[in-house]
Design a protein around this motif. Structure first.
Motif, PDB file in Angstrom:
ATOM      1  N   TYR A 176      39.220  45.367  34.663  1.00  0.00           N
ATOM      2  CA  TYR A 176      40.453  45.759  35.537  1.00  0.00           C
ATOM      3  C   TYR A 176      40.328  45.061  36.870  1.00  0.00           C
ATOM      4  N   GLN A 177      41.392  44.587  38.173  1.00  0.00           N
ATOM      5  CA  GLN A 177      41.752  44.409  39.253  1.00  0.00           C
ATOM      6  C   GLN A 177      41.101  44.963  40.324  1.00  0.00           C
ATOM      7  N   VAL A 178      40.064  43.983  40.961  1.00  0.00           N
ATOM      8  CA  VAL A 178      39.639  44.527  42.994  1.00  0.00           C
ATOM      9  C   VAL A 178      40.230  44.693  43.393  1.00  0.00           C
ATOM     10  N   ILE A 179      40.766  45.159  44.501  1.00  0.00           N
ATOM     11  CA  ILE A 179      41.547  44.612  45.635  1.00  0.00           C
ATOM     12  C   ILE A 179      41.387  45.162  46.997  1.00  0.00           C
ATOM     13  N   GLY A 180      40.450  44.489  47.739  1.00  0.00           N
ATOM     14  CA  GLY A 180      39.198  44.610  48.665  1.00  0.00           C
ATOM     15  C   GLY A 180      38.363  45.595  48.093  1.00  0.00           C
ATOM     16  N   GLU A 181      38.079  46.587  48.608  1.00  0.00           N
ATOM     17  CA  GLU A 181      37.276  47.638  47.803  1.00  0.00           C
ATOM     18  C   GLU A 181      37.485  48.839  47.532  1.00  0.00           C
ATOM     19  N   SER A 182      38.717  48.580  46.444  1.00  0.00           N
ATOM     20  CA  SER A 182      39.689  49.787  45.755  1.00  0.00           C
ATOM     21  C   SER A 182      40.239  49.191  44.423  1.00  0.00           C
ATOM     22  N   SER A 183      39.524  50.116  43.515  1.00  0.00           N
ATOM     23  CA  SER A 183      39.712  49.982  42.081  1.00  0.00           C
ATOM     24  C   SER A 183      41.209  49.267  41.210  1.00  0.00           C
ATOM     25  N   VAL A 184      42.169  48.682  40.769  1.00  0.00           N
ATOM     26  CA  VAL A 184      43.316  48.645  40.797  1.00  0.00           C
ATOM     27  C   VAL A 184      43.313  48.375  39.464  1.00  0.00           C
ATOM     28  N   PHE A 185      44.085  49.742  38.883  1.00  0.00           N
ATOM     29  CA  PHE A 185      43.693  50.191  37.504  1.00  0.00           C
ATOM     30  C   PHE A 185      45.063  49.458  36.866  1.00  0.00           C
ATOM     31  N   THR A 186      46.157  49.230  37.890  1.00  0.00           N
ATOM     32  CA  THR A 186      47.171  48.833  36.896  1.00  0.00           C
ATOM     33  C   THR A 186      46.889  47.111  36.987  1.00  0.00           C
ATOM     34  N   GLY A 187      45.656  46.548  37.888  1.00  0.00           N
ATOM     35  CA  GLY A 187      45.627  45.246  37.166  1.00  0.00           C
ATOM     36  C   GLY A 187      44.920  45.275  35.838  1.00  0.00           C
ATOM     37  N   GLN A 188      45.181  44.363  34.806  1.00  0.00           N
ATOM     38  CA  GLN A 188      44.124  44.390  34.204  1.00  0.00           C
ATOM     39  C   GLN A 188      44.630  43.545  32.994  1.00  0.00           C
ATOM     40  N   LEU A 189      42.705  42.756  32.488  1.00  0.00           N
ATOM     41  CA  LEU A 189      42.812  41.853  31.475  1.00  0.00           C
ATOM     42  C   LEU A 189      42.179  42.632  30.923  1.00  0.00           C
ATOM     43  N   THR A 190      42.548  42.423  28.631  1.00  0.00           N
ATOM     44  CA  THR A 190      42.615  43.062  28.032  1.00  0.00           C
ATOM     45  C   THR A 190      42.432  42.048  26.976  1.00  0.00           C
ATOM     46  N   VAL A 191      40.815  41.201  26.056  1.00  0.00           N
ATOM     47  CA  VAL A 191      40.819  40.666  25.238  1.00  0.00           C
ATOM     48  C   VAL A 191      40.749  41.804  23.866  1.00  0.00           C
ATOM     49  N   LYS A 192      41.084  40.938  22.968  1.00  0.00           N
ATOM     50  CA  LYS A 192      41.547  41.709  21.791  1.00  0.00           C
ATOM     51  C   LYS A 192      40.801  41.289  20.826  1.00  0.00           C
ATOM     52  N   ILE A 193      40.182  41.507  19.806  1.00  0.00           N
ATOM     53  CA  ILE A 193      39.317  40.553  18.709  1.00  0.00           C
ATOM     54  C   ILE A 193      39.075  41.317  17.411  1.00  0.00           C
ATOM     55  N   ALA A 194      39.270  40.630  17.199  1.00  0.00           N
ATOM     56  CA  ALA A 194      39.372  40.942  15.592  1.00  0.00           C
ATOM     57  C   ALA A 194      38.647  40.436  14.614  1.00  0.00           C
ATOM     58  N   GLU A 195      37.708  40.997  13.383  1.00  0.00           N
ATOM     59  CA  GLU A 195      36.840  40.490  12.897  1.00  0.00           C
ATOM     60  C   GLU A 195      36.285  38.748  12.859  1.00  0.00           C
ATOM     61  N   ASP A 196      35.493  39.105  14.067  1.00  0.00           N
ATOM     62  CA  ASP A 196      34.644  38.977  15.115  1.00  0.00           C
ATOM     63  C   ASP A 196      35.215  36.990  15.710  1.00  0.00           C
ATOM     64  N   LYS A 197      37.353  36.998  15.782  1.00  0.00           N
ATOM     65  CA  LYS A 197      37.218  36.007  16.644  1.00  0.00           C
ATOM     66  C   LYS A 197      38.828  36.869  17.411  1.00  0.00           C
ATOM     67  N   VAL A 198      39.128  36.257  18.515  1.00  0.00           N
ATOM     68  CA  VAL A 198      39.766  36.124  19.632  1.00  0.00           C
ATOM     69  C   VAL A 198      41.241  36.357  19.385  1.00  0.00           C
ATOM     70  N   ARG A 199      41.973  37.891  19.461  1.00  0.00           N
ATOM     71  CA  ARG A 199      43.190  37.179  18.746  1.00  0.00           C
ATOM     72  C   ARG A 199      44.210  36.873  20.410  1.00  0.00           C
ATOM     73  N   SER A 200      43.906  37.344  21.477  1.00  0.00           N
ATOM     74  CA  SER A 200      45.143  37.817  22.237  1.00  0.00           C
ATOM     75  C   SER A 200      44.245  37.797  24.084  1.00  0.00           C
ATOM     76  N   ILE A 201      44.617  37.912  24.821  1.00  0.00           N
ATOM     77  CA  ILE A 201      44.439  38.148  25.614  1.00  0.00           C
ATOM     78  C   ILE A 201      45.731  38.659  26.711  1.00  0.00           C
ATOM     79  N   ASP A 202      46.052  39.332  27.170  1.00  0.00           N
ATOM     80  CA  ASP A 202      46.751  40.159  27.778  1.00  0.00           C
ATOM     81  C   ASP A 202      46.145  40.438  29.688  1.00  0.00           C
ATOM     82  N   ILE A 203      47.593  40.185  30.197  1.00  0.00           N
ATOM     83  CA  ILE A 203      47.213  39.571  31.368  1.00  0.00           C
ATOM     84  C   ILE A 203      48.159  40.335  32.495  1.00  0.00           C
ATOM     85  N   TYR A 204      47.875  41.033  33.479  1.00  0.00           N
ATOM     86  CA  TYR A 204      48.643  41.947  33.575  1.00  0.00           C
ATOM     87  C   TYR A 204      48.143  41.686  36.077  1.00  0.00           C
TER      88      TYR A 204
END
Lengths: 294, 455
Positions: A176-204
């Protein structure tokens, strides 16, 4: 008794009276500096209510009185630009659509949605390591951290959130994203792994626009947020574990120029995040956009 | 001695302090609203007073027989307001029950009609209401003023055209109405005819039925394209009418310039032309309020959320299914000198016993000072408009509709709000509704205005 002694007694009596009056007048103002938002008794009662509804509280509770304001944000154009440039440098083919633009290079595709969501898919998927499912979370996390750094996706304010193993082959690593000292849970980076391999990365990713400190107001306590959530969810049929209760910012993603996001209590129950508005105590859902009834 | 003086000073100070603290504790601890004037405590919301119940419903049209048809008056015309005010005055005086059960009348069978009033929505009257409170509760769909031997009579009809009540009005009231109606014979005033199915079929060459009373001009009419402006809205005041705690409201600025305000439960979107509001949680509520109560609530809602300007008429109020509930839907339309203004989004309130579920308000008004310089254009005849609209209707719905019975549900002149070179205009139009489908034609050349062209 002489006059001097009488005066002394009166001084003591009036001093005591003034202390008494002063206590009643001003203690409530001084009190918040020393008081807590959640007393031990309240915490115990909440745990009891949770247990009656089949929820087990395993998260530490922040008991201090806290204040917060709204955070004004916009989609992060700099992150979009950096992803876009890295694809263009590799000679990406571009296909523009109404809802999203697509960038193709050999082995990967980036899709930048109008909402600001960036999805990078790898085809073929990228091998991260052998037998990831049997490995320790820390090992997997360090491998994913290294991959993100290698792909230059370790943006400022990126914080590891959690790692979830879903079945025998799927793993998702959340940041997740931190702005200043605040955690901003809307900001995300998600790494999806299947069968030991990275399939996709989503970034907001978001960019702060401004803060309105004059609107800083006291937020509800963590146990008020827990009570609100349990009221919304009702009793659980299966035992549920509350593993995190933390204050941050959250709103659903939105295709807008800029918007304010409210402080929330994020409550993690069995791998599922719930966001309770820390001002109103309402469960944050999709923003209410006025529409004509059909 | 010096020590005694010091003690005296300290004692005096402590006594004064104790008096001060006691005063503070006694008076300063009162609720703020009791210790300060209202101006400093509450953020004042300046809102319009709601209209009294009898002013919420107004006639769709008032017609006065003329030599060759009728003179028709609608919302937005001065004469319409004067007539309706006089008629309301007649209804406020008590009607006694006996007059309904056994109307004592010396009214000849063929007594001449002086005036007729079509009411839509229906006007609630009777028990506990301000209009005709001594009569049983009912709803009036039509009102006639009829000439008796010496004085006028007023007669009310229900929606199924049955006489609800009638009475003779006083000589003085008759004289006032006679004077008022005498003023109608203005030179150049256009007469109208009530459209019948035969006249519509003969003009269009189609098998068409007319499902409601439609008054159409018999002579040539002219209207001008006029500049319009959306009403100006005080954002701060408006926000306070929708959100109790304004400090908990957050904003979202959309890319098209619209701004959304939301507290997570309710949402308000402000655009250049008006605003829309939603509180979806209330959809689950019930609507047990009676029609008079719903009418009263609709009046309160429109007055509270922006006000009820002159020329805005309540066009319909009815219960309509929404999700799992059946709330009331009240809809208003702005009129300019008797002609309705058509907008893309309605001015409408959807509400139930729990409160306001949806509200939209898009009100445009024509600036009177800019009206005089506008160029008048001749409107196409209603016969041509009808033929064109039917042809367009057939094109839109497919050839198979030729066998379908056509029903003409609305037909009138009006204005459609359009944008041209970034300016807003009220374009004169013929508005027709055929089998539930609206057709808008430019009044002069009968070119169709698509729904997406309207603002």
């Amino acid at each position: 008794m002489n006059l001097g002694q009488a005066k002394l007694i009166l001084i003591i009596a009036f001093a005591a009276l003034n202390l008494f009056l002063g206590y009643h007048l001003f203690w409530s103002d001084f009190g918040h500096l020393t008081r807590v938002a959640v007393s031990a008794e309240e915490l115990r009662l909440t745990e009891q209510v949770l247990a009656e509804n089949n929820y087990k509280l395993e998260a530490p509770i922040d008991r201090a009185i806290q204040t917060a304001d709204f955070l004004t944000v916009s989609q992060s154009l700099s992150v979009q630009r950096s992803v876009l440039l890295s694809f263009l440098r590799e000679g990406a083919n571009v296909r523009q659509g109404e809802e999203a633009n697509h960038y193709y290079v050999e082995g990967k595709t980036a899709t930048i949605h109008a909402t600001g969501l960036i999805s990078i898919t790898y085809n073929p998927p990228v091998l991260l390591g052998e037998n990831l499912h049997s490995r320790d979370h820390r090992d997997i996390r360090s491998m994913v951290d290294a991959l993100i750094a290698d792909y230059q996706l370790n943006f400022d304010g990126l914080r590891f959130d959690r790692l979830e193993k879903y079945d025998s082959s799927n793993i998702v690593v959340y940041y997740y994203q931190v702005i200043g000292e605040s955690s901003v849970f809307t900001g995300q980076l998600t790494v999806k792994i299947a069968e030991d391999k990275v399939r996709s990365i989503d970034i907001y990713w978001l960019e702060p626009v401004e803060r309105i400190p004059t609107r800083e107001i006291r937020v509800i306590s963590a146990i008020e947020a827990l009570n609100s959530l349990i009221y919304e969810l009702g009793s659980a049929t299966e035992p549920q574990v509350i593993s995190r209760v933390e204050l941050g910012y959250y709103s659903s993603d939105y295709e807008a120029e800029k918007w304010e996001i409210p402080p929330v209590w994020r409550i993690l129950i069995n791998g599922q995040n719930y966001y309770i508005n820390a001002f109103t105590g309402n469960l944050e859902q999709k923003i209410v956009i006025p529409e004509q009834p059909q | 001695m010096k020590q005694e003086k010091f003690k005296s000073i300290v004692l005096l100070m402590l006594v004064c302090l104790s008096l001060l603290l006691t005063y503070q504790l006694w008076y300063g601890q009162q609720p703020v609203e009791l210790t300060a004037d209202d101006e400093n405590i509450y953020e004042r919301i300046i809102i319009e007073q709601p209209r009294p119940p009898e002013q919420i419903v107004s006639p769709e049209v008032i017609v006065i027989p003329a030599e060759n048809g009728f003179y028709a008056f609608r919302e937005g015309e001065q004469f319409y307001y004067r007539l309706w005010e006089s008629l309301l005055g007649l209804m406020e005086s008590p009607f006694v029950r006996e007059q309904v059960e056994e109307p004592v009348t010396d009214l000849p069978e063929e007594a001449p009609l002086i005036l007729r009033c079509y009411l839509s929505p229906l006007l609630p009257v009777g028990t506990k209401l301000s209009l005709m409170p001594l009569l049983p509760a009912g709803e009036i769909a039509m009102l006639d003023l009829i000439a008796g031997k010496e004085t006028f009579w007023i007669r009310f009809y229900t929606a199924d055209e049955k006489i609800f009540a009638e009475r003779e009005i006083t000589t003085a009231q008759t004289a006032v109405l006679k004077d008022l109606i005498a003023g109608v014979e203005e030179e150049g005033r256009v007469t109208h005819k009530l459209l019948t199915g035969e006249a519509a079929a003969s003009a269009s060459g189609e098998n068409i039925t007319v499902t409601r009373q439609i008054f159409l001009p018999q002579e040539q009419t002219m209207l001008a394209r006029l500049p319009v402006k959306p009403e100006s809205i005080d954002r701060e005041q408006l926000l306070k009418t929708f959100f109790v705690d304004y400090s908990l409201v957050r904003t979202i600025e959309e890319k098209d310039g619209a701004v959304i305000y939301t507290d997570g439960e309710k949402g308000l979107r402000l655009t250049a032309g008006g605003f829309e509001y939603s509180h979806p949680r209330l959809e689950e509520g019930v609507s047990n309020q009676s029609v008079p109560e719903a009418l009263n609530n609709s009046g309160i809602l429109i007055s509270f959320h922006g006000g009820w300007p002159v020329g805005l008429r309540l066009e319909k109020i009815a219960q309509s299914p929404l999700g799992h509930s059946v709330p009331y839907i009240a809809q208003w339309r702005m009129y300019h000198e008797g002609n309705p203004l058509y907008t893309a989004k309605p001015t409408r309130a959807v509400f139930n016993d729990r409160g306001l579920i949806h509200f939209s308000r898009f009100i445009y008004s024509i600036q009177p000072e800019e009206q005089n310089s506008a160029e008048m254009r001749v409107n196409a005849s209603w016969q041509e408009a009808l033929k064109t609209a039917i042809a367009l209707y057939r094109d839109d719905t497919g050839a198979q509709t030729e066998v379908m019975q056509l029903e003409l549900e609305a037909f009138n002149l009006g204005y459609a709000i359009i944008a041209d070179f970034d300016e807003l205009w009220a374009e004169p139009v013929w508005q027709l509704q055929i089998n539930g489908r609206r057709v808008l034609l430019r009044a002069d050349n009968l070119v169709q205005l698509k729904e997406e062209d309207i603002k």
